[in-house]
Scaffold this motif. Structure first.
Motif, short mmCIF file in Angstrom:
data_model
loop_
_atom_site.label_atom_id
_atom_site.label_comp_id
_atom_site.label_asym_id
_atom_site.label_seq_id
_atom_site.Cartn_x
_atom_site.Cartn_y
_atom_site.Cartn_z
N GLN A 93 0.79 -1.22 0.01
CA GLN A 93 0.04 -0.08 0.01
C GLN A 93 0.83 1.08 -0.02
O GLN A 93 0.55 2.35 -0.71
N GLU A 94 2.08 1.13 0.70
CA GLU A 94 2.74 2.42 0.76
C GLU A 94 3.60 2.80 -0.62
O GLU A 94 3.49 3.69 -1.03
N VAL A 95 3.78 1.71 -1.33
CA VAL A 95 4.32 1.87 -2.38
C VAL A 95 3.19 2.11 -3.76
O VAL A 95 3.58 2.87 -4.54
N HIS A 96 1.93 1.78 -3.40
CA HIS A 96 0.75 2.26 -4.38
C HIS A 96 0.68 3.64 -4.25
O HIS A 96 0.45 4.21 -5.27
N ILE A 97 0.81 4.28 -3.07
CA ILE A 97 0.69 5.81 -3.11
C ILE A 97 2.00 6.34 -3.71
O ILE A 97 1.71 7.46 -4.72
N LEU A 98 3.05 5.89 -3.88
CA LEU A 98 4.23 6.50 -4.76
C LEU A 98 3.77 6.10 -6.15
O LEU A 98 3.97 7.17 -6.95
N LEU A 99 3.23 5.18 -6.31
CA LEU A 99 3.04 4.82 -7.97
C LEU A 99 2.02 5.66 -8.49
O LEU A 99 2.07 6.31 -9.43
N LEU A 100 0.97 6.07 -7.49
CA LEU A 100 -0.22 6.89 -7.90
C LEU A 100 0.16 8.33 -8.14
O LEU A 100 0.06 8.92 -9.06
N HIS A 101 1.19 8.85 -7.14
CA HIS A 101 1.71 10.19 -7.28
C HIS A 101 2.72 10.01 -8.53
O HIS A 101 2.57 11.29 -9.15
N ALA A 102 3.45 9.14 -8.77
CA ALA A 102 4.27 9.12 -10.12
C ALA A 102 3.32 9.25 -11.17
O ALA A 102 3.77 10.02 -12.29
N LEU A 103 2.14 8.56 -11.22
CA LEU A 103 1.34 8.64 -12.44
C LEU A 103 0.97 10.04 -12.52
O LEU A 103 0.66 10.51 -13.87
N CYS A 104 0.55 10.58 -11.64
CA CYS A 104 -0.15 12.14 -11.63
C CYS A 104 1.28 12.90 -12.10
O CYS A 104 0.76 13.89 -13.06
N ASP A 105 2.28 12.93 -11.49
CA ASP A 105 3.18 13.79 -11.91
C ASP A 105 3.55 13.49 -13.53
O ASP A 105 3.94 14.35 -14.52
N GLY A 106 3.58 12.05 -13.90
CA GLY A 106 3.85 12.05 -15.40
C GLY A 106 2.80 12.42 -16.48
O GLY A 106 2.89 13.05 -17.52
N ILE A 107 1.56 12.43 -16.06
CA ILE A 107 0.38 13.03 -16.65
C ILE A 107 0.60 14.67 -16.79
O ILE A 107 0.47 15.17 -17.96
N ASP A 108 0.62 15.00 -15.61
CA ASP A 108 0.88 16.53 -15.73
C ASP A 108 2.31 17.10 -16.67
O ASP A 108 2.27 18.06 -17.38
N ALA A 109 3.25 16.24 -16.72
CA ALA A 109 4.63 16.57 -17.37
C ALA A 109 4.00 16.62 -18.69
O ALA A 109 4.61 17.32 -19.53
N LEU A 110 3.41 15.45 -19.01
CA LEU A 110 2.98 15.44 -20.50
C LEU A 110 2.08 16.52 -20.91
O LEU A 110 1.99 17.09 -22.06
N LEU A 111 0.96 16.83 -20.00
CA LEU A 111 -0.17 17.75 -20.42
C LEU A 111 0.59 19.34 -20.33
O LEU A 111 0.30 20.27 -21.25
N LEU A 112 1.37 19.54 -19.42
CA LEU A 112 2.23 20.87 -19.52
C LEU A 112 3.40 20.87 -20.25
O LEU A 112 4.15 21.90 -20.25
N GLY A 113 3.99 19.87 -21.02
CA GLY A 113 4.94 20.06 -22.00
C GLY A 113 6.38 20.06 -21.41
O GLY A 113 7.14 20.66 -21.71
N ASP A 114 6.46 19.35 -20.21
CA ASP A 114 7.67 19.03 -19.55
C ASP A 114 8.82 18.67 -20.29
O ASP A 114 8.37 17.53 -20.67
N SER A 115 9.97 18.93 -20.28
CA SER A 115 11.04 18.30 -21.13
C SER A 115 11.96 17.58 -19.98
O SER A 115 12.73 16.93 -20.71
N GLU A 116 11.81 17.87 -18.82
CA GLU A 116 12.68 17.15 -17.79
C GLU A 116 12.35 15.70 -17.79
O GLU A 116 11.10 15.45 -17.89
#
Length: 197
Positions: free
Chosen positions: A174-197
């Motif tokens: 469950q602890e890792v699941h939270i990290l995975l979900l936050h990473a998914l949010c970050d990845g989606i935002d990076a693609l939506l907002l055009g992050d190159s990092e």
């Protein structure tokens, strides 16, 4: 083992769980981001479900999409299937608890949408039935599980992504699941907002 040592062991065990998960899950995690971004970019939506702590995780994930994660952006289409008590109790009473997510997937899911299903064991009957309904509707699955992946792992197709935490303890999964979900949010935002990092 004294209490101080017992408490310290949780940190040691958690660090190992995160390290093992990084090794095993970085590539499928990136695939899951691409899958979700494609759905959202094509006017699709993300449905999420789970039981108990996994229900809380599903609700948390959808809140990050509809609200925001770390930066301002437009709200993203997402629905947590475990939050409507009227639907859950009506379906549970009339059809059985195993159908509470399946019927909602049949009502709300469309081809190209993504179902995020969370089950630490991979054996939750109502989650498994939701996966079957999603596949019938040509939806994609992003599954979060642990241990050996259970039946959920067996249901995954080449169009799905299985994020199976390589650990046996429910709390660590469950602890890792939270990290995975936050990473998914970050990845989606990076693609939506055009992050190159």
């Amino acid at each position: 083992m004294d209490m101080t040592s017992r408490m310290a062991s949780h940190f040691t065990d958690a660090v190992q769980a995160f390290e093992d998960s990084r090794t095993a899950l970085v590539d499928p995690l990136a695939q899951a981001v691409d899958l979700m971004f494609a759905a959202l970019a094509n006017n699709g939506k993300i449905l999420a479900c789970g039981n108990g702590g996994s229900a809380a995780d599903a609700q948390h994930f959808i809140a990050e999409l509809v609200g925001r994660f770390e930066r301002e952006r437009l709200p993203l289409a997402g629905i947590a299937l475990n939050v409507d008590t009227s639907i859950m109790t009506a379906v549970g009473n009339d059809y059985g608890f195993d159908e509470i997510f399946e019927r909602q997937v049949n009502a709300l899911g469309q081809a190209g949408d993504v179902l995020v299903c969370i089950s630490t064991s991979g054996n939750s009957a109502n989650v498994l039935r939701a996966v079957g309904a999603a596949h019938e509707r040509d939806m994609h699955i992003v599954a979060l599980s642990g241990k050996d992946g259970g039946v959920l792992g067996e249901l995954m197709t080449s169009n799905d992504v299985h994020l199976c935490v390589p650990h046996d303890r429910t709390m660590r999964i469950q602890e890792v699941h939270i990290l995975l979900l936050h990473a998914l949010c970050d990845g989606i935002d990076a693609l939506l907002l055009g992050d190159s990092e």
